[in-house]
Design a protein around this motif. Sequence first.
Motif, PDB file in Angstrom:
ATOM      1  N   SER A   1      13.015 -19.796  -1.583  1.00 38.38           N
ATOM      2  CA  SER A   1      11.586 -20.108  -1.602  1.00 38.38           C
ATOM      3  C   SER A   1      10.846 -19.452  -2.759  1.00 38.38           C
ATOM      4  CB  SER A   1      10.938 -19.712  -0.273  1.00 38.38           C
ATOM      5  OG  SER A   1      10.976 -18.317  -0.106  1.00 38.38           O
TER       6      SER A   1
ATOM      7  N   PRO B   1       7.304  -6.970   5.864  1.00 36.15           N
ATOM      8  CA  PRO B   1       7.349  -6.912   4.401  1.00 36.15           C
ATOM      9  C   PRO B   1       8.774  -6.601   3.935  1.00 36.15           C
ATOM     10  CG  PRO B   1       5.688  -5.410   5.286  1.00 36.15           C
ATOM     11  CD  PRO B   1       6.471  -5.923   6.436  1.00 36.15           C
TER      12      PRO B   1
ATOM     13  N   THR C   1       9.493  -9.112  -3.820  1.00 34.03           N
ATOM     14  CA  THR C   1       8.647  -8.771  -2.688  1.00 34.03           C
ATOM     15  C   THR C   1       8.321 -10.053  -1.943  1.00 34.03           C
ATOM     16  OG1 THR C   1       6.642  -8.938  -4.020  1.00 34.03           O
ATOM     17  CG2 THR C   1       7.607  -6.734  -3.774  1.00 34.03           C
ATOM     18  N   GLY C   2       8.111  -9.929  -0.661  1.00 37.79           N
ATOM     19  CA  GLY C   2       7.777 -11.079   0.167  1.00 37.79           C
ATOM     20  C   GLY C   2       7.717 -10.664   1.624  1.00 37.79           C
ATOM     21  N   ARG C   3       7.824 -11.646   2.498  1.00 38.26           N
ATOM     22  CA  ARG C   3       7.794 -11.395   3.937  1.00 38.26           C
ATOM     23  C   ARG C   3       8.954 -12.138   4.584  1.00 38.26           C
ATOM     24  NH1 ARG C   3       3.879  -8.446   5.445  1.00 38.26           N
ATOM     25  NH2 ARG C   3       1.983  -8.295   4.246  1.00 38.26           N
TER      26      ARG C   3
ATOM     27  N   SER D   1       9.217 -19.177  -6.162  1.00 41.52           N
ATOM     28  CA  SER D   1       8.674 -20.191  -7.057  1.00 41.52           C
ATOM     29  C   SER D   1       7.951 -19.498  -8.203  1.00 41.52           C
ATOM     30  CB  SER D   1       7.710 -21.097  -6.299  1.00 41.52           C
ATOM     31  OG  SER D   1       7.211 -22.091  -7.145  1.00 41.52           O
TER      32      SER D   1
ATOM     33  N   THR E   1       9.268 -15.670   2.869  1.00 44.45           N
ATOM     34  CA  THR E   1       8.080 -16.409   2.470  1.00 44.45           C
ATOM     35  C   THR E   1       7.293 -15.546   1.495  1.00 44.45           C
ATOM     36  OG1 THR E   1       6.756 -15.547   4.296  1.00 44.45           O
ATOM     37  CG2 THR E   1       7.922 -17.627   4.686  1.00 44.45           C
ATOM     38  N   ASP E   2       6.347 -16.134   0.802  1.00 42.76           N
ATOM     39  CA  ASP E   2       5.479 -15.411  -0.143  1.00 42.76           C
ATOM     40  C   ASP E   2       6.300 -14.585  -1.132  1.00 42.76           C
ATOM     41  OD1 ASP E   2       3.254 -16.380   1.300  1.00 42.76           O
ATOM     42  OD2 ASP E   2       3.368 -14.683   2.680  1.00 42.76           O
ATOM     43  N   VAL E   3       7.367 -15.179  -1.661  1.00 43.01           N
ATOM     44  CA  VAL E   3       8.297 -14.466  -2.538  1.00 43.01           C
ATOM     45  C   VAL E   3       7.737 -14.337  -3.941  1.00 43.01           C
ATOM     46  CG1 VAL E   3      10.626 -14.439  -3.507  1.00 43.01           C
ATOM     47  CG2 VAL E   3      10.247 -15.343  -1.206  1.00 43.01           C
ATOM     48  N   LYS E   4       7.734 -13.101  -4.448  1.00 45.83           N
ATOM     49  CA  LYS E   4       7.327 -12.821  -5.823  1.00 45.83           C
ATOM     50  C   LYS E   4       8.492 -12.119  -6.500  1.00 45.83           C
ATOM     51  CE  LYS E   4       3.982 -10.550  -8.732  1.00 45.83           C
ATOM     52  NZ  LYS E   4       3.878  -9.182  -9.109  1.00 45.83           N
TER      53      LYS E   4
END
Length: 104
Positions: free
Chosen positions: A56, A27, A72-74, A58, A87-90
């Motif tokens: 990445s 994380p 936040t993301g991984r 979006s 990945t999984d970027v917010k």
Amino acid sequence: MAIVLCGACSGQGGGQAQASAAPQGEPVTAVGCPVVGPAEGCVTIKSGGKVYDLASASPAVDLSRKVGISVTGRAAGEVTACGVKMTDVKVDYLGLECAGAPAS
């Protein structure tokens, strides 16, 4: 988990991508000012001594807002020319003004 507080928010994320990637799936949380990275088309943020690639995200990070962000993301387990790939970027925009932000 890596966390950086904004402080003055200038210069956060600039410079060369770090040589080592964060372990895949780790994380990542970073707070600061997004900046144009070391390669064309890069948008980055720096946290815990690492430069993170926000490509990445979006929708894409809007530098014209000239405000700090919370990301936040991984970690994807690899390093791009822009920094540690995520990945999984917010992205959440904060009310913190970024000094030295690019002109609109």
